[in-house]
Design an enzyme around this catalytic site. Structure first.
Site, PDB file in Angstrom:
ATOM      1  N   GLU A 362       1.159  -1.243  -0.237  1.00  0.00           N
ATOM      2  CA  GLU A 362      -0.211   0.040   0.398  1.00  0.00           C
ATOM      3  C   GLU A 362       0.803   1.212   0.033  1.00  0.00           C
ATOM      4  O   GLU A 362       0.519   2.335   0.526  1.00  0.00           O
ATOM      5  CB  GLU A 362      -0.693  -0.297   1.311  1.00  0.00           C
TER       6      GLU A 362
HETATM    7  N1  COS Z   1      -6.441  11.870  -3.279  1.00  0.00           N
HETATM    8  C1  COS Z   1      -6.898  12.139  -5.159  1.00  0.00           C
HETATM    9  N2  COS Z   1      -6.569  12.372  -6.273  1.00  0.00           N
HETATM   10  C2  COS Z   1      -5.239  12.564  -6.099  1.00  0.00           C
HETATM   11  C3  COS Z   1      -4.733  11.880  -4.727  1.00  0.00           C
HETATM   12  C4  COS Z   1      -5.113  11.278  -4.037  1.00  0.00           C
HETATM   13  N3  COS Z   1      -4.526  11.138  -2.663  1.00  0.00           N
HETATM   14  N4  COS Z   1      -2.981  11.418  -4.851  1.00  0.00           N
HETATM   15  C5  COS Z   1      -2.936  12.049  -5.912  1.00  0.00           C
HETATM   16  N5  COS Z   1      -4.262  12.408  -6.786  1.00  0.00           N
HETATM   17  C6  COS Z   1      -4.438  12.614  -8.444  1.00  0.00           C
HETATM   18  C7  COS Z   1      -4.018  14.351  -8.533  1.00  0.00           C
HETATM   19  O1  COS Z   1      -4.209  15.127  -8.003  1.00  0.00           O
HETATM   20  C8  COS Z   1      -3.219  14.514  -9.470  1.00  0.00           C
HETATM   21  O2  COS Z   1      -4.833  14.675 -10.016  1.00  0.00           O
HETATM   22  P1  COS Z   1      -4.991  15.813 -12.254  1.00  0.00           P
HETATM   23  O3  COS Z   1      -4.128  15.020 -12.588  1.00  0.00           O
HETATM   24  O4  COS Z   1      -5.891  16.368 -11.900  1.00  0.00           O
HETATM   25  O5  COS Z   1      -3.800  17.212 -11.052  1.00  0.00           O
HETATM   26  C9  COS Z   1      -3.535  13.427  -9.994  1.00  0.00           C
HETATM   27  O6  COS Z   1      -4.009  12.719  -9.278  1.00  0.00           O
HETATM   28  C10 COS Z   1      -2.044  12.254 -10.190  1.00  0.00           C
HETATM   29  O7  COS Z   1      -1.268  12.795  -9.260  1.00  0.00           O
HETATM   30  P2  COS Z   1       0.597  12.897  -9.397  1.00  0.00           P
HETATM   31  O8  COS Z   1       1.106  13.716 -10.052  1.00  0.00           O
HETATM   32  O9  COS Z   1       0.585  12.993  -7.668  1.00  0.00           O
HETATM   33  O10 COS Z   1       0.367  11.451  -9.886  1.00  0.00           O
HETATM   34  P3  COS Z   1       2.830  10.717  -9.525  1.00  0.00           P
HETATM   35  O11 COS Z   1       2.171   9.392 -11.124  1.00  0.00           O
HETATM   36  O12 COS Z   1       3.254  11.512  -9.268  1.00  0.00           O
HETATM   37  O13 COS Z   1       2.036   9.521  -8.356  1.00  0.00           O
HETATM   38  C11 COS Z   1       1.578   8.946  -5.972  1.00  0.00           C
HETATM   39  C12 COS Z   1       1.989   9.671  -6.634  1.00  0.00           C
HETATM   40  C13 COS Z   1       3.600   8.443  -6.238  1.00  0.00           C
HETATM   41  C14 COS Z   1       1.871   8.992  -5.101  1.00  0.00           C
HETATM   42  C15 COS Z   1       1.277   7.482  -6.630  1.00  0.00           C
HETATM   43  O14 COS Z   1       1.858   6.968  -7.572  1.00  0.00           O
HETATM   44  C16 COS Z   1       0.974   6.385  -5.274  1.00  0.00           C
HETATM   45  O15 COS Z   1       0.464   6.464  -4.337  1.00  0.00           O
HETATM   46  N6  COS Z   1       1.895   5.373  -5.827  1.00  0.00           N
HETATM   47  C17 COS Z   1       2.162   4.546  -4.778  1.00  0.00           C
HETATM   48  C18 COS Z   1       1.209   3.174  -5.099  1.00  0.00           C
HETATM   49  C19 COS Z   1       0.819   2.254  -4.149  1.00  0.00           C
HETATM   50  O16 COS Z   1       0.792   3.301  -3.149  1.00  0.00           O
HETATM   51  N7  COS Z   1       0.677   1.107  -4.095  1.00  0.00           N
HETATM   52  C20 COS Z   1       0.404  -0.099  -3.698  1.00  0.00           C
HETATM   53  C21 COS Z   1      -0.286  -0.677  -4.142  1.00  0.00           C
HETATM   54  S1  COS Z   1      -1.503  -1.385  -2.971  1.00  0.00           S
HETATM   55  S2  COS Z   1      -0.418  -2.672  -2.229  1.00  0.00           S
END
Ligand code: COS
Length: 378
Positions: A362
């Protein structure tokens, strides 16, 4: 401010602890050894109402809150982290997105049986080439009249193969990552299958599998939210999911501390209990302190969510803190047990193996720092 849990929360803790100690703990080591999930335990959890703690009664839940749910995950994980994550994935990762984004029909069809525990849920985001970079998914969903047709695969699926309902994410336009869309998949849908089951270091009695979509036909009414809303749904789901994992980590750490404390008071060397040595008692003090701090962060994030307040940052913080605490505390517990701790005669080696995943799934600890730092600086 009031740090006292409500009567309802105390009652749920007591109920889950009794259940965990009497029904889950006795088989935890053997299920771990045999990498075996026990569906009877899930059914008993359903009978107690644990499979639908935060969902309203109209959707089959018991109408409690996210704090009560975290307490349940903590108490289960205190004896068996595998059963803890079964409930966490079922509730936070599968139930939550349907509750928040589902139509009334989807809630009745999918959330209700999940809450009642007649169906189990799972969540599929990660792919072979898309882990921390969740936006790099390749699975596609082709529009085909009254259906979407999904192709691709998802890996590391908690509850894979035992779940009935899978929340998954796919691109409706393979060339546009902003087209990511969420779908509700039933295990019997044509073209859906369960692939390789992972052999793991820890949480071995919780199955982790690949799921495969080969021209998988998904009715349009099974799209969750809007086309292109998938990434946000996935991220928002993980915000709460991370707090469930923090609760799991707190439970693992507490289980390890309880075992180490009992052992340190009982084990005599040089004519006195080893707990009388400052080298051991200070370890125990540090372990208890880290657990308490982790628990407070975890309960705070759960409380914020229950109150309808922002909780994404706090949830990432709780997982970061509690995951590291679980790893540290379980490692120290093995150290306190000495050679015995390295054997399967005692549960601490299992706690140590189980703790490691809380720093990875996660969102790795590194991703939690990314999420937290972005929220601080933006
Ligand atoms: N809630 C709502 N919206 C969100 C959000 C959240 N927590 N996180 C990101 N977003 C939205 C952003 O606002 C953005 O929207 P806009 O394009 O409209 O501006 C969009 O999603 C893309 O966000 P961002 O640019 O931050 O995306 P990234 O590709 O940089 O990735 C991370 C962000 C690294 C935080 C994400 O890929 C992530 O959480 N990775 C880990 C995945 C994970 O936990 N995997 C485990 C799976 S379960 S075992």
């Amino acid at each position: 401010m009031n740090f006292k849990l409500s009567e309802e929360h105390e009652m749920i803790r007591k109920m889950v602890r009794d259940f965990a100690v009497n029904e889950v703990e006795p088989t935890a080591a053997i299920r771990d050894e045999e990498e075996r999930f026990d569906m009877d335990i899930f059914k008993q959890m359903a009978d107690l109402g644990l499979t639908g703690i935060p969902w309203p009664e109209q959707y089959g839940g018991i109408g409690s809150d996210y704090l009560a749910y975290c307490i349940a995950v903590e108490e289960l994980s205190r004896v068996c982290a595998s059963i803890g994550v079964t409930l966490s994935a079922h509730t936070s990762l599968a139930g939550w997105p349907v509750y928040k984004f589902g139509t009334e029909e989807q809630k009745q069809t999918y959330l209700k049986p999940m809450a009642e525990g007649t169906k189990m849920g799972a969540y599929g985001l990660t792919e072979p080439g898309s882990g921390s970079d969740a936006g790099a998914m390749k699975t596609t969903a082709r529009d085909d009249g009254d259906h979407f047709v999904l192709n691709g695969s998802k890996i590391f699926i908690t509850n894979g193969g035992i779940a009935d309902i899978y929340i998954v994410f796919a691109l409706t336009d393979p060339n546009d990552k902003r087209s990511s869309t969420a779908f509700i998949i039933e295990k019997d849908f044509e073209g859906f299958s369960v692939g390789k089951k992972e052999k793991k270091l820890g949480i071995r009695s919780s199955p982790t599998t690949e799921i495969i979509f080969d021209e998988c036909k998904v009715p349009k009414k099974n799209m969750l939210g809007e086309v292109g809303q998938g990434f946000k749904i996935a991220m928002m789901t993980l915000d709460g999911g991370r707090n469930g994992i923090a609760a799991q980590a707190v439970g693992i750490a507490q289980g390890a501390l309880d075992a180490a404390l009992a052992y340190a008071k009982d084990r005599k060397q040089f004519g006195r209990p080893i707990a009388d040595n400052q080298a051991i008692s200070f370890k125990l003090a540090d372990m208890a302190t880290a657990i308490e701090a982790s628990r407070l962060l975890t309960y705070q994030a759960a409380w914020l969510e229950s109150e309808g307040l922002p909780y994404g940052k706090e949830s990432a913080m709780s997982k970061l803190m509690a995951g590291d605490t679980a790893m540290k505390v379980t490692t120290e517990a093995v150290q306190i047990f000495g050679g015995y701790g390295y054997t399967k005669d005692y549960p601490v080696e299992r706690y140590m193996r189980d703790a490691k995943i809380t720093q990875i799934y996660e969102g790795t600890q590194e991703i939690q720092r990314l999420v937290i730092s972005r929220m601080l600086t933006n």
